[in-house]
Write a protein that holds these residues in place. Structure first.
Motif, PDB file in Angstrom:
ATOM      1  N   HIS A 531      83.248  58.706  15.576  1.00 23.10           N
ATOM      2  CA  HIS A 531      82.499  57.698  14.815  1.00 23.10           C
ATOM      3  C   HIS A 531      81.209  57.330  15.557  1.00 23.10           C
ATOM      4  O   HIS A 531      80.116  57.302  14.967  1.00 23.10           O
ATOM      5  CB  HIS A 531      83.394  56.457  14.623  1.00 23.10           C
ATOM      6  N   VAL A 532      81.322  57.109  16.871  1.00 25.07           N
ATOM      7  CA  VAL A 532      80.141  56.766  17.682  1.00 25.07           C
ATOM      8  C   VAL A 532      79.154  57.933  17.688  1.00 25.07           C
ATOM      9  O   VAL A 532      77.944  57.751  17.485  1.00 25.07           O
ATOM     10  CB  VAL A 532      80.552  56.385  19.126  1.00 25.07           C
ATOM     11  N   GLN A 533      79.681  59.155  17.891  1.00 27.91           N
ATOM     12  CA  GLN A 533      78.806  60.345  17.943  1.00 27.91           C
ATOM     13  C   GLN A 533      78.061  60.555  16.627  1.00 27.91           C
ATOM     14  O   GLN A 533      76.884  60.924  16.612  1.00 27.91           O
ATOM     15  CB  GLN A 533      79.638  61.591  18.273  1.00 27.91           C
ATOM     16  N   LYS A 534      78.766  60.307  15.514  1.00 31.85           N
ATOM     17  CA  LYS A 534      78.166  60.504  14.193  1.00 31.85           C
ATOM     18  C   LYS A 534      76.961  59.576  13.996  1.00 31.85           C
ATOM     19  O   LYS A 534      75.891  59.993  13.564  1.00 31.85           O
ATOM     20  CB  LYS A 534      79.224  60.238  13.111  1.00 31.85           C
ATOM     21  N   GLU A 582      71.386  49.107  15.753  1.00 28.61           N
ATOM     22  CA  GLU A 582      72.378  48.016  15.732  1.00 28.61           C
ATOM     23  C   GLU A 582      73.781  48.575  15.520  1.00 28.61           C
ATOM     24  O   GLU A 582      74.742  48.143  16.153  1.00 28.61           O
ATOM     25  CB  GLU A 582      72.036  47.019  14.612  1.00 28.61           C
ATOM     26  N   LYS A 583      73.894  49.568  14.592  1.00 27.90           N
ATOM     27  CA  LYS A 583      75.204  50.172  14.318  1.00 27.90           C
ATOM     28  C   LYS A 583      75.742  50.911  15.547  1.00 27.90           C
ATOM     29  O   LYS A 583      76.927  50.836  15.861  1.00 27.90           O
ATOM     30  CB  LYS A 583      75.101  51.154  13.138  1.00 27.90           C
ATOM     31  N   VAL A 584      74.844  51.618  16.265  1.00 27.69           N
ATOM     32  CA  VAL A 584      75.256  52.347  17.480  1.00 27.69           C
ATOM     33  C   VAL A 584      75.760  51.358  18.524  1.00 27.69           C
ATOM     34  O   VAL A 584      76.824  51.558  19.128  1.00 27.69           O
ATOM     35  CB  VAL A 584      74.089  53.198  18.050  1.00 27.69           C
ATOM     36  N   GLU A 585      75.011  50.272  18.730  1.00 27.97           N
ATOM     37  CA  GLU A 585      75.423  49.267  19.721  1.00 27.97           C
ATOM     38  C   GLU A 585      76.769  48.651  19.344  1.00 27.97           C
ATOM     39  O   GLU A 585      77.638  48.451  20.195  1.00 27.97           O
ATOM     40  CB  GLU A 585      74.351  48.171  19.836  1.00 27.97           C
ATOM     41  N   SER A 586      76.942  48.376  18.051  1.00 24.92           N
ATOM     42  CA  SER A 586      78.202  47.790  17.578  1.00 24.92           C
ATOM     43  C   SER A 586      79.364  48.775  17.787  1.00 24.92           C
ATOM     44  O   SER A 586      80.442  48.394  18.252  1.00 24.92           O
ATOM     45  CB  SER A 586      78.055  47.425  16.102  1.00 24.92           C
ATOM     46  N   ALA A 587      79.123  50.060  17.446  1.00 23.48           N
ATOM     47  CA  ALA A 587      80.179  51.082  17.592  1.00 23.48           C
ATOM     48  C   ALA A 587      80.529  51.301  19.062  1.00 23.48           C
ATOM     49  O   ALA A 587      81.704  51.439  19.420  1.00 23.48           O
ATOM     50  CB  ALA A 587      79.723  52.393  16.959  1.00 23.48           C
ATOM     51  N   GLN A 588      79.490  51.320  19.925  1.00 24.13           N
ATOM     52  CA  GLN A 588      79.759  51.504  21.363  1.00 24.13           C
ATOM     53  C   GLN A 588      80.525  50.316  21.935  1.00 24.13           C
ATOM     54  O   GLN A 588      81.386  50.481  22.796  1.00 24.13           O
ATOM     55  CB  GLN A 588      78.443  51.711  22.118  1.00 24.13           C
ATOM     56  N   SER A 589      80.206  49.131  21.437  1.00 24.59           N
ATOM     57  CA  SER A 589      80.918  47.926  21.883  1.00 24.59           C
ATOM     58  C   SER A 589      82.393  48.015  21.477  1.00 24.59           C
ATOM     59  O   SER A 589      83.291  47.679  22.253  1.00 24.59           O
ATOM     60  CB  SER A 589      80.252  46.701  21.269  1.00 24.59           C
ATOM     61  N   GLU A 590      82.620  48.522  20.246  1.00 27.44           N
ATOM     62  CA  GLU A 590      83.994  48.694  19.751  1.00 27.44           C
ATOM     63  C   GLU A 590      84.735  49.746  20.588  1.00 27.44           C
ATOM     64  O   GLU A 590      85.903  49.585  20.917  1.00 27.44           O
ATOM     65  CB  GLU A 590      83.919  49.164  18.284  1.00 27.44           C
ATOM     66  N   GLN A 591      83.995  50.818  20.923  1.00 24.53           N
ATOM     67  CA  GLN A 591      84.580  51.893  21.733  1.00 24.53           C
ATOM     68  C   GLN A 591      84.961  51.385  23.123  1.00 24.53           C
ATOM     69  O   GLN A 591      86.071  51.644  23.612  1.00 24.53           O
ATOM     70  CB  GLN A 591      83.550  53.023  21.852  1.00 24.53           C
ATOM     71  N   LYS A 592      84.046  50.639  23.741  1.00 27.94           N
ATOM     72  CA  LYS A 592      84.320  50.074  25.068  1.00 27.94           C
ATOM     73  C   LYS A 592      85.524  49.128  25.001  1.00 27.94           C
ATOM     74  O   LYS A 592      86.405  49.155  25.859  1.00 27.94           O
ATOM     75  CB  LYS A 592      83.092  49.326  25.592  1.00 27.94           C
ATOM     76  N   ASN A 593      85.571  48.336  23.951  1.00 30.68           N
ATOM     77  CA  ASN A 593      86.671  47.390  23.771  1.00 30.68           C
ATOM     78  C   ASN A 593      88.012  48.118  23.646  1.00 30.68           C
ATOM     79  O   ASN A 593      89.023  47.682  24.193  1.00 30.68           O
ATOM     80  CB  ASN A 593      86.409  46.521  22.536  1.00 30.68           C
ATOM     81  N   LEU A 594      87.997  49.256  22.929  1.00 30.84           N
ATOM     82  CA  LEU A 594      89.234  50.041  22.762  1.00 30.84           C
ATOM     83  C   LEU A 594      89.765  50.493  24.124  1.00 30.84           C
ATOM     84  O   LEU A 594      90.956  50.336  24.427  1.00 30.84           O
ATOM     85  CB  LEU A 594      88.972  51.251  21.858  1.00 30.84           C
ATOM     86  N   PHE A 595      88.870  51.036  24.970  1.00 32.40           N
ATOM     87  CA  PHE A 595      89.314  51.482  26.302  1.00 32.40           C
ATOM     88  C   PHE A 595      89.766  50.300  27.165  1.00 32.40           C
ATOM     89  O   PHE A 595      90.739  50.417  27.919  1.00 32.40           O
ATOM     90  CB  PHE A 595      88.198  52.272  27.005  1.00 32.40           C
TER      91      PHE A 595
END
Length: 675
Positions: A531-534, A582-595
């Motif tokens: 999702h982040v890569q896309k 903004e979407k990339v930052e939000s997705a990366q934040s979600e990704q970091k949160n998952l880890f």
């Protein structure tokens, strides 16, 4: 990097053909070895340059020693000093087996250095490299020799990445191949050359299994070595390579099946012997490699009518079910059932294995039995059943669920007002029961009542409860659980963090060490990463379009026919870029949160275990602990490229100096992989 190794090896062999002058190759090698003297560079950089030099010496060592013995001695002394001073914190993270008996699992540079030292002692003799140029030696010796031009190595930069260290997989020695030619010792250079050549064949032909199998079996000089043993060992070495195998797992299964077809009289016996040896050493096998072995073995059996001498493994039935051997057999039978059907698996294994055979994969519907009529929500479940059968709409379902009482209504927590566990329980139980016939029926049900799911699972607690109820319904059907979780993430009924929290919840503790649970978690992480890569790719594409527009405009500036419409196009593109950033930052934040969620949960359950063992005076290294700590390693290894981005956050928030050394050591091993 692999291409570079082969290129340097090719240049080395040209010295034997009298095309390149030996002194200039020695100069290039010295240049490579000087990297070990550089300051503030990661060890993996020096490792790679030393490996390149050492891996060329079987081909050219004799020639160089005859012409430049003093320089070669000096170079080998530098290599020896470097190898003695290397840090190997990462070693235990990459080993297939934790025990060194019967075969030590050595770090790749240590093993190659031992092989080169033995070759040096044997006066650089070897008997396995094909040297066709020897037939033309009388002509080649008169050829004009060339000097390699001076070569400046690319300097290290913060963005540089290097190949990961490896561990050399050892499964056989000369005692395992009793008939025919003797297998070379693990520190003989012949072993290195044979394995290198077999790896090279697989790397060249891996997309064509028939060609690959035929090439492996027609290996030159096959009569001088126990070829089948070498092939099987090399294939398993690749399959078990950590962090990831060079090719997709299923390629190795199809390749071994093809080899068995081509050599039906000998190779299946070697493969059975290898499987037996791995089963015997299961207690010390890395859990990631056990997973790959389960997937390979079940797939392999499905191609040979699931025939196996299960009685030979009857010792696993007498062990505790949380031990590695019973767990392995249980997982294999579970995977075999996916490739066959439940009754077939019951028929092929002895009755004594009943504790390890999969449960019948049926749906457990708690509102289906009249004896449960006193359960809260029983009447609503009956109404829902008839409504869904009568092709009810989402609004009809909402009106039926409206009057379901909320067990949480006494709570003062405003956030939980939307969360009604009983509504979720009744709806999810009933819907999954009615759509239990197949995966497709279940998918259609999720799609049709998507709006109801989204409303009921609006809060984080609601998402978690949907997963809990789904698990209660399908706890005997791991495959159904996996595909439903996958579908719920794709349709955004639940999010990735909810799945991670659910996996570490007490409700799943019974299945915590099961393979399917970790397949779900890794699949969830991969979805988040994709999702982040896309979104990142979309952003790069639009930035590229804007850049092209600017270039075109710059080149047209002097042109009187300049079209001003491109100025107007800049605005929408820049707005799109802003939105996507903004979407990339939000997705990366979600990704970091998952880890962060995953690692935090690991730390919590491992700390609880360590405290419990310390208080009770028990050894911490229980089968559960081994499984859990290796699952933590697995998360680090399988997603290392993404996790590297968040290293500082992890170090500052979770893996601090105060953490128990048992847990902290895993993070330190991971850091050492690129140190």
């Amino acid at each position: 990097y692999t291409d570079a190794v082969y290129l340097v090896r090719f240049l080395s062999d040209l010295v034997n053909c009298h095309v390149i002058a030996a002194p200039s190759l020695v100069t290039m090698f010295e240049n490579f070895i000087n990297v070990t003297q550089e300051d503030d560079v990661p060890q993996v950089r020096s490792d790679w340059y030393v490996y390149v030099v050492l891996s060329c010496l079987p081909w050219v060592g004799k020639e160089l020693y005859e012409k430049k013995d003093v320089e070669m001695d000096r170079m080998l002394n530098l290599i020896e000093n470097f190898i003695k001073g290397r840090q190997k914190i990462h070693l235990s993270m990459l080993q297939v087996w934790t025990a060194d008996k019967p075969h030590p699992q050595e770090e790749y540079l240590d093993c190659l250095w031992a092989q080169i030292q033995k070759m040096r002692k044997d006066r650089w003799q070897e008997r396995n490299i094909l040297r066709p140029y020897l037939a033309f030696d009388s002509i080649l010796c008169e050829a004009l020799q060339h000097n390699l031009p001076p070569f400046t190595l690319p300097p290290h930069t913060p963005g540089s990445s290097y190949p990961m260290p490896r561990v050399i997989f050892r499964m056989f020695d000369y005692t395992d191949a009793p008939e025919g030619p003797v297998m070379p010792g693990s520190h003989s250079v012949e072993r290195f050359v044979i394995e290198e050549n077999l790896h090279c064949i697989i790397r060249t032909h891996w997309k064509e299994r028939k060609t690959c199998a035929a090439q492996l079996l027609s290996y030159p000089g096959k009569n001088k070595i126990p070829l089948n043993y070498h092939i099987v060992e090399v294939i398993f070495a690749e399959l078990f390579q950590l962090p990831l195998p060079p090719h997709i797992d299923v390629m190795y299964t199809t390749l071994l099946i093809e080899l068995c077809k081509l050599q039906p009289g000998s190779l299946p016996q070697v493969l059975a012997q290898a499987t037996e040896m791995m089963y015997m050493r299961m207690d010390s096998m890395n859990i990631t490699c056990v997973d790959r072995l389960v997937n390979w073995f079940s797939h392999h059996l499905s191609n040979f009518q699931f025939r196996w001498s299960w009685e030979d493994w009857s010792d696993c039935v007498t062990q505790d079910l949380d031990r590695p051997k019973p767990q392995f057999v249980k997982e294999v039978l579970e995977k075999c059932m996916r490739l066959a059907y439940h009754q077939y698996i019951l028929d092929i294994v002895p009755a004594s294995f009943s504790a390890l055979t999969p449960a019948s994969p049926v749906c457990i519907y708690k509102y289906g039995d009249e004896s449960n009529s006193s359960l809260p929500g029983y009447g609503v479940a009956a109404s829902l059943t008839s409504a869904i059968k009568s092709k009810a709409t989402n609004d009809d379902i909402f009106s039926i669920l409206r009057d379901v009482p909320n067990p949480n209504h006494d709570d003062d927590d405003d956030e939980n007002i939307t969360f009604n566990p009983l509504k979720i329980e009744v709806f999810v139980q009933t819907l999954l029961h009615l759509s239990a016939k197949s995966f497709s029926h279940s998918f259609s049900a999720l799609a049709k009542f998507h709006e109801v799911f989204k409303t009921l699972a609006e809060s984080d607690e609601g998402k978690l409860h949907v997963l809990r109820v789904m698990f209660d319904v399908w706890k005997n059907h791991p495959q159904m659980i996996a595909v439903l979780v996958d579908k719920m993430i794709r349709t955004q009924i639940v999010d990735c963090a909810a799945v991670a929290n659910w996996i570490f919840s007490p409700e799943l503790s019974r299945d915590f060490t099961r393979l399917y649970v970790w397949e779900i978690l890794h699949s969830t992480i991969r979805k988040m990463n994709k999702h982040v890569q896309k979104i990142q790719k979309e952003l790069e594409d639009i930035k590229g379009r804007l850049e092209k527009q600017h270039k075109r405009r710059d080149s047209d500036d002097d042109n009187s026919d300049y079209d001003h419409s491109s100025d107007r196009e800049d605005g929408p593109l820049e707005e799109q870029i802003e939105r996507l950033q903004e979407k990339v930052e939000s997705a990366q934040s979600e990704q970091k949160n998952l880890f962060l969620v995953i690692f935090q949960r690991f730390i919590m359950i491992l700390t609880e275990h360590l405290v419990r063992c310390e208080t009770g005076g028990i050894d911490v290294r229980t089968p559960w602990y081994k499984n859990c700590i290796e699952r933590l390693q697995q998360i680090f290894l399988q997603h290392y490229k993404i996790i590297h981005q968040y290293m500082l956050t992890l170090e500052n928030l979770l893996f601090t100096a105060e953490l128990d050394p048992h847990i902290l050591s895993v993070f330190q091993q991971f850091c050492a992989l690129q140190a």
